[in-house]
Design an enzyme around this catalytic site. Structure first.
Site, mmCIF file in Angstrom:
data_model
loop_
_atom_site.group_PDB
_atom_site.id
_atom_site.type_symbol
_atom_site.label_atom_id
_atom_site.label_comp_id
_atom_site.label_asym_id
_atom_site.label_seq_id
_atom_site.Cartn_x
_atom_site.Cartn_y
_atom_site.Cartn_z
ATOM 1 N N GLY A 170 -3.089 -0.894 1.034
ATOM 2 C CA GLY A 170 -2.193 -0.786 -0.113
ATOM 3 C C GLY A 170 -2.834 0.040 -1.205
ATOM 4 O O GLY A 170 -3.619 0.949 -0.931
ATOM 5 N N SER A 171 -2.539 -0.286 -2.459
ATOM 6 C CA SER A 171 -3.047 0.529 -3.558
ATOM 7 C C SER A 171 -2.824 -0.174 -4.884
ATOM 8 O O SER A 171 -2.018 -1.098 -4.995
ATOM 9 C CB SER A 171 -2.334 1.891 -3.623
ATOM 10 O OG SER A 171 -2.334 2.538 -2.380
ATOM 11 N N ASN A 172 -3.532 0.311 -5.893
ATOM 12 C CA ASN A 172 -3.245 0.003 -7.287
ATOM 13 C C ASN A 172 -2.905 1.301 -8.010
ATOM 14 O O ASN A 172 -3.523 2.340 -7.751
ATOM 15 C CB ASN A 172 -4.462 -0.599 -8.000
ATOM 16 C CG ASN A 172 -4.897 -1.928 -7.428
ATOM 17 O OD1 ASN A 172 -4.082 -2.722 -6.981
ATOM 18 N ND2 ASN A 172 -6.198 -2.180 -7.445
#
Length: 805
Positions: free
Chosen positions: A226-228
């Site tokens: 995923g990611s921020n």
């Protein structure tokens, strides 16, 4: 290829310092951490430089992926083996991958993809293939002699390492687009057979996870990908027109989909820096002098299922509106190497319908298999989305935030991620879910439900599961959409704010808590849903930074760099004290590991002391982070409704669920179990995190910071199977913080600070060369990215290589 000078082809000369030698040259200038700045005077030349540079750093991974996307893994590596690293298509058997790419990246798919690209991008792609092939041919004489070439590239001289052509790049691009759809079910698609001819057992699932668990992973086959992203506008920076972007994908540290950092310059036409997947010749996350952007893996579904009503006389025919129509059987052949070295040809048939290929999920649930009277077909919106890299190509050249947004809306091409962006001199921030999404409004989903689809909704409410016996149940066609059966851009969420927007892989719903995005089709990810602990921590960080009164974009950027790498455990910040207050009260607990074991007394006093002293952070030197991981992992076995006293409320999404039921006896048992886990592993209760969370790079062990997102760490560092296992070592099979960028603008233009946690080279996190970037990340030493010519020229690590066009 001509004579070699000091191990470099005659046409590739290296020298220090300087700007490009001539207008016709292709320059690869490497600055700190080996980042290549490729400059040329044509699109083809730019591609040559980029292909050559990537091959220098990642030849073996690139060569391996080109074999994969051609459907030739079984020929070179055997049919029952699996790829050595994780990727967006998981790790199916080679034979299944070969049939998959023979089916979905064949000559017709390549030609359809090529036709949709602008001429300049096709030139760039052709140049990349030429540059990669130049490097391979130049290496060949050395590879025959072994020595230096083999030391640099373990695959040098292998029969599967060879020149490529543009079709190899198109196949690679097609594969990237399918990551959110077909690629999640490789084995279930290529093993689907009619009931009359199927083997006694259904096709094996792609992994050990349940179907529900697999559908809960939006890309690939491991949790945590995923990611921020955080973006701050002028209300947060305190500077008119001042904005700051933080991007931080939690991504693969090895394999074909890992990121590669580059700066590409074609004077007067392109000047962009950032990262792309290996084998992709343009920037996918990054910045130019006018815009900056990043992505997070989206919650929207990019595919759908259709329940087929089979013709009673033929399992390869199905009924639509009362009329029987045939499936289209596509014969496929894969060459397979036998153990004795001989070559066999294995043949299968892929069955296509008007909706898409047949998929057999019978191994997960018998009702979802290809059986008498019924089967399932799957449709992936990105199988017909040839605009993905055209979109990126245009973004790389965008001149303003408005230009960037308009490109996104025109193309509606983003495949399986959300997008966040800022622009030079623009005090707004942009978040959106605009991209390629099936046009399945909720009323269509309801009207086209079947008894099986209603039962499936209990497994996964996000995937549209429609009645395939009625043509009215096909994805809706809208004249405003750029693709048949896709959702128009105007029906997808987008938000402009002057304070902040953020996404940590949850729904688009809460990009900013002050302005929830509501009223959209459920296929886009849903609304009024709980955030992950990492999501709540991200909003805590964003709100703190937005309200700190920075005074300028640069000052805010400095704070962003510090705060985002703090590696705080949100779970501990919120719940550690009440948990310990109750669990530690007895001092000793009778602990029974499982039903077969005898209960034994566990003394928890030292563990409680360690956790109370622990600052709730996961820096390399922090003592208690390992113990907390073990404790929190065990607590996750308690159902959420029983662990928390306060249930989730959409009216308080940043605070709920909350207030743990610390008095539940399972809490003390979880802590006792964590103590037992540490004892079993032979780890001291107060062992520093960096004694276990390490990466082997440059011939030594480098201690790392961060944790898995389950504990609510914003800075993610996670081993292959999560840290509930005994090995915290990071490497090519791990995921976590990958490419990090903090970008802002002033009167001079763009300013960027970057980190590439896993480095540029294949070997950087496998004990070999390329350690500088890894060490920089470990010490949280943000790189001042040299974007302007004068900054590149004075970089103390500058080395230039010049190629002929």
């Amino acid at each position: 290829m001509g004579a070699f000078i000091a191990g470099v082809p005659a046409w590739a000369q290296r020298e220090r310092g300087a700007v490009p030698a001539s207008a016709s040259s292709i320059d690869i200038r490497r600055t700190a951490d080996g980042i290549p700045h490729v400059r040329a005077d044509s699109w083809r030349g730019l591609g040559i430089g980029y292909g050559y540079a990537q091959a220098e750093d990642a030849l073996c991974t690139l060569a391996d992926q080109f074999v994969t996307f051609r459907g030739e893994r079984s020929l070179h590596f055997g049919p029952d083996e699996k790829p050595p690293t994780r990727s967006t298509f998981g790790q199916p058997k080679n034979i299944d991958l070969d049939f998959f790419f023979k089916a979905f990246a064949d000559a017709d798919a390549v030609e359809a993809f090529r036709r949709e690209q602008p001429a300049e991008l096709n030139e760039l792609i052709a140049g990349y293939a030429e540059g990669y092939s130049r490097y391979v041919r130049a290496l060949a004489p050395q590879a025959l002699r072994g020595g230096k070439a083999r030391a640099q590239h373990a695959c040098a001289g292998a029969p599967w390492v060879g020149a490529i052509d543009p079709d190899d790049i198109y196949r690679r691009m097609i594969a990237a687009g399918l990551a959110g759809g077909y690629a999640r079910f490789v084995s279930e698609i290529v093993n689907a057979k009619p009931a009359a001819t199927a083997a006694a057992t259904s096709p094996a699932p792609a992994g050990e996870r349940s179907l529900q668990s697999r559908l809960g992973i939006p890309v690939g086959d491991v949790r945590g990908i995923g990611s921020n992203v955080l973006a701050f506008g002028q209300a947060a920076s305190g500077e008119r027109g001042g904005s700051v972007l933080f991007g931080n994908p939690h991504w693969y540290w090895g394999g074909p989909d890992r990121f590669y950092q580059v700066h590409l310059t074609l004077p007067g036409k392109l000047d962009v820096a950032g990262v792309s997947f290996l084998g992709i010749p343009l920037v996918m996350i990054g910045f130019n002098n006018d815009v900056a952007w990043s992505h997070t893996v989206s919650s929207a579904r990019r595919f759908g299922l259709f329940q087929l009503a089979l013709d009673a006389t033929d399992p390869t025919r199905y009924i639509v509106d009362g009329v029987s129509e045939p499936m289209r059987g596509v014969p496929l052949a894969v060459q397979v190497r036998r153990p004795d070295g001989g070559i066999d040809t294995v043949r299968r048939t892929l069955y296509r319908t008007r909706f898409g290929p047949v998929i057999d999920l019978g191994a997960q649930n018998e009702a979802l298999g290809w059986r008498a009277g019924t089967a399932l077909a799957m449709r992936d919106v990105n199988a017909g989305n040839h605009r993905i890299f055209r979109n990126f190509f245009r973004w790389d050249q965008a001149k303003s935030l408005d230009d960037f947004i308009e490109i996104q809306r025109q193309e509606a091409a983003v495949p399986w991620v959300t997008t966040t962006a800022i622009g030079r001199g623009d005090g707004r921030t942009w978040f959106s879910e605009v991209g390629a999404v099936p046009n399945v409004p909720d009323d269509l989903r309801e009207a086209c439900a079947t008894p099986v689809s209603k039962a499936f909704a209990a497994i996964d409410a996000g995937t549209p599961f429609l009645d395939g016996s009625r043509s009215a149940c096909e994805w809706k066609i809208d004249a405003a959409a750029v693709q048949r059966g896709a959702m128009p851009a105007a029906q997808m969420p987008g938000l402009l704010r002057k304070d902040y927007v953020a996404n940590m892989n949850g729904s688009y719903w809460l990009a900013n808590p002050a302005q929830p995005l509501v009223g959209f089709a459920s296929i886009l990810g849903g609304e009024r849903q709980p955030l992950t602990l990492r999501g709540r921590e991200g909003h805590r960080i964003a709100a703190e930074l937005a309200g700190a009164g920075a005074g300028s974009a640069e000052a805010l950027a400095q704070r962003v760099m510090r705060k985002t790498l703090e590696a705080r455990a949100y779970s501990a910040d919120q719940f550690k004290k009440p948990l310990l207050d109750r669990a530690c009260a007895p001092g000793r607990v009778e602990f029974k590991p499982d039903a077969e074991d005898r209960a034994r007394t566990v003394d928890m006093r030292q563990a409680c002391q360690v956790l109370r002293k622990w600052p709730n952070r996961a820096d390399a030197g922090d003592r208690g982070a390992l113990l907390w991981d073990a404790f929190w992992t065990r607590l996750q076995q308690v159902p959420e409704a029983e662990l928390y006293a306060t249930a989730f409320s959409a009216d308080a999404p940043l605070q709920t669920p909350g207030e743990v039921n610390a008095a539940d006896p399972r809490v003390a048992q979880a802590l006792a179990g964590a103590v037992d886990d540490m004892r079993r592993r032979g780890w001291a209760l107060d062992a520093p995190l960096g004694s276990k969370r390490i990466v082997r790079s440059g011939g030594r062990e480098v201690a790392l910071f961060g944790g898995c997102d389950t504990e609510g760490y914003f800075a993610v560092s996670c081993s292959a199977d999560g840290d509930d296992k005994d090995d915290y070592t990071m490497g090519p099979t791990s995921h976590g913080n990958s490419y990090l960028q903090v970008v802002w603008f002033d009167r001079r233009g763009v300013h960027a600070r970057t980190l590439l946690a896993h480095g540029e080279t294949d070997t950087a996190v496998a004990g070999g060369q390329g350690a500088a970037a890894v060490a920089r990340y470990a010490r949280k030493d943000w790189l001042r990215f040299p974007f302007r010519e004068e900054d590149i020229a004075r970089d103390p690590s500058l080395v230039r290589q010049t190629l002929r066009p």
